[in-house]
Design a protein around this motif. Structure first.
Motif, PDB file in Angstrom:
ATOM      1  N   UNK A 176       0.845  -1.194   0.000  1.00 32.34           N
ATOM      2  CA  UNK A 176       0.000   0.000   0.000  1.00 32.34           C
ATOM      3  C   UNK A 176       0.883   1.247   0.000  1.00 32.34           C
ATOM      4  N   UNK A 177       0.760   2.052  -1.052  1.00 30.40           N
ATOM      5  CA  UNK A 177       1.566   3.262  -1.158  1.00 30.40           C
ATOM      6  C   UNK A 177       0.771   4.471  -0.674  1.00 30.40           C
ATOM      7  N   UNK A 178       1.043   4.821   0.589  1.00 30.82           N
ATOM      8  CA  UNK A 178       0.361   5.941   1.232  1.00 30.82           C
ATOM      9  C   UNK A 178       0.620   7.238   0.462  1.00 30.82           C
ATOM     10  N   UNK A 179      -0.390   8.062   0.385  1.00 37.94           N
ATOM     11  CA  UNK A 179      -0.326   9.396  -0.244  1.00 37.94           C
ATOM     12  C   UNK A 179      -0.254   9.360  -1.766  1.00 37.94           C
ATOM     13  N   UNK A 180      -0.072   8.190  -2.372  1.00 39.90           N
ATOM     14  CA  UNK A 180       0.113   8.139  -3.818  1.00 39.90           C
ATOM     15  C   UNK A 180      -1.219   8.175  -4.572  1.00 39.90           C
ATOM     16  N   UNK A 181      -1.128   8.604  -5.841  1.00 41.60           N
ATOM     17  CA  UNK A 181      -2.294   8.663  -6.715  1.00 41.60           C
ATOM     18  C   UNK A 181      -2.129   7.633  -7.831  1.00 41.60           C
ATOM     19  N   UNK A 182      -3.208   7.395  -8.568  1.00 38.64           N
ATOM     20  CA  UNK A 182      -3.145   6.487  -9.705  1.00 38.64           C
ATOM     21  C   UNK A 182      -2.115   7.005 -10.705  1.00 38.64           C
ATOM     22  N   UNK A 183      -1.354   6.066 -11.267  1.00 45.35           N
ATOM     23  CA  UNK A 183      -0.355   6.439 -12.268  1.00 45.35           C
ATOM     24  C   UNK A 183       0.934   6.996 -11.705  1.00 45.35           C
ATOM     25  N   UNK A 184       1.152   6.839 -10.392  1.00 48.93           N
ATOM     26  CA  UNK A 184       2.336   7.492  -9.795  1.00 48.93           C
ATOM     27  C   UNK A 184       3.655   6.984 -10.366  1.00 48.93           C
TER      28      UNK A 184
END
Length: 314
Positions: A273-281
């Motif tokens: 789980x990548x906290x703070x990230x958005x789709x396509x990061x």
């Protein structure tokens, strides 16, 4: 909702992107992804070699690129088949070039990028069939490609994650592992995360509905699980899997659900789980340190499942 400063910077930038001379919504989507990738991916790493080939089929050809990693590698290289995202309707060699170069160098594997047929010109199952055929072709031609046919994995992002998950149920016995990066696993768009992020960032529900209608126009009633992976019950051939999830992503819940279904079926699954990230990061290496972190994590997972012999430079 709270976004970190780098993410807020990215969102602000994305809002300013205008597709040049877009002819229609489809053209706009394709040009938008091209522009986003070009502007946010950051400096491209050099690789040892890039080869462009065509896989001959009955009435058409599947274009592929083979990225050979930097450094001296063993006689027969391990390989990763990469299935790209873009809502099944966009994306190609250039949109994912920076990501694939990094993955090749990090893993020490040849990365075979599949430029599968896109909807709406070629709806389901064209893209899936191309992806399956590409895996089979790489295995069948491993000797001439300088690849070890017993050391092959698959990686897919977004729509490519959905395709990879379905590919693995069909030819997973040929694969050592799979990595799904924020997969687009469900055509219903009715999860809690879709409710929260209906208008973005990056994705929006209106565009998602249109994309699914283009890709899988028959998907309303009795959908085929190979088109909608969250419906897959039989993961019979699926290899060990790593699933990357972004926090501020409309696809978050369906990605987690797909991972859970795999676990329930007895597949070895690790979810990150990548906290703070958005789709396509993964396309945002110009701004985000998490791109390097995710690439390292994918490489470590690949190395666990591949026997990679990389000679150190003298």
């Amino acid at each position: 909702m709270e976004f970190t400063s780098p993410i807020s910077q990215i969102i602000s930038h994305l809002e300013k992107i205008q597709s040049f001379n877009a002819q229609d919504p489809l053209d706009d989507t394709r040009k938008y992804l091209d522009t986003m990738s070009l502007q946010l991916s950051g400096k491209k790493e050099s690789v040892a070699m890039i080869e462009e080939l065509n896989i001959p089929m009955d009435n058409y050809q599947i274009p592929i690129r083979i990225y050979r990693p930097k450094g001296k590698t063993a006689q027969k290289s391990s390989a990763i088949v990469y299935i790209h995202g873009g809502w099944f309707i966009a994306g190609g060699f250039e949109t994912h070039d920076a990501v694939v170069r990094k993955l090749a160098n990090k893993t020490g594997s040849a990365v075979i990028f599949v430029d599968y047929r896109l909807a709406p010109e070629h709806p389901f199952p064209a893209g899936l069939n191309d992806s399956i055929d590409a895996v089979k072709w790489v295995v069948d031609h491993a000797e001439s490609l300088g690849i070890d046919k017993n050391q092959i994995g698959i990686v897919g992002d977004s729509a490519g994650g959905a395709l990879a998950a379905s590919v693995s149920t069909q030819v997973g016995e040929l694969l050592k592992f799979q990595i799904l990066i924020y997969p687009a696993a469900d055509n219903q768009l009715n999860t809690k995360s879709w409710e929260i992020y209906e208008t973005g960032p990056v994705l929006n529900k209106e565009g998602g509905i249109q994309a699914w209608n283009w890709y899988y126009p028959d998907g309303k009633n009795n959908p085929d699980p190979l088109a909608v992976p969250v419906l897959i019950k039989d993961f019979k051939n699926t290899p060990s899997t790593l699933v990357l999830i972004a926090e501020h992503d409309a696809l978050r819940d369906e990605g987690e659900l797909l991972a859970q279904h795999m676990k329930d079926a007895g597949i070895s699954v690790r979810t990150r789980f990548y906290k703070d990230m958005v789709h396509g990061f993964m396309h945002m290496g110009e701004v985000l340190n998490e791109v390097e972190q995710a690439a390292n994590e994918m490489a470590a997972f690949a190395h666990q499942h591949l026997e990679i012999a990389v000679e150190k430079e003298a």
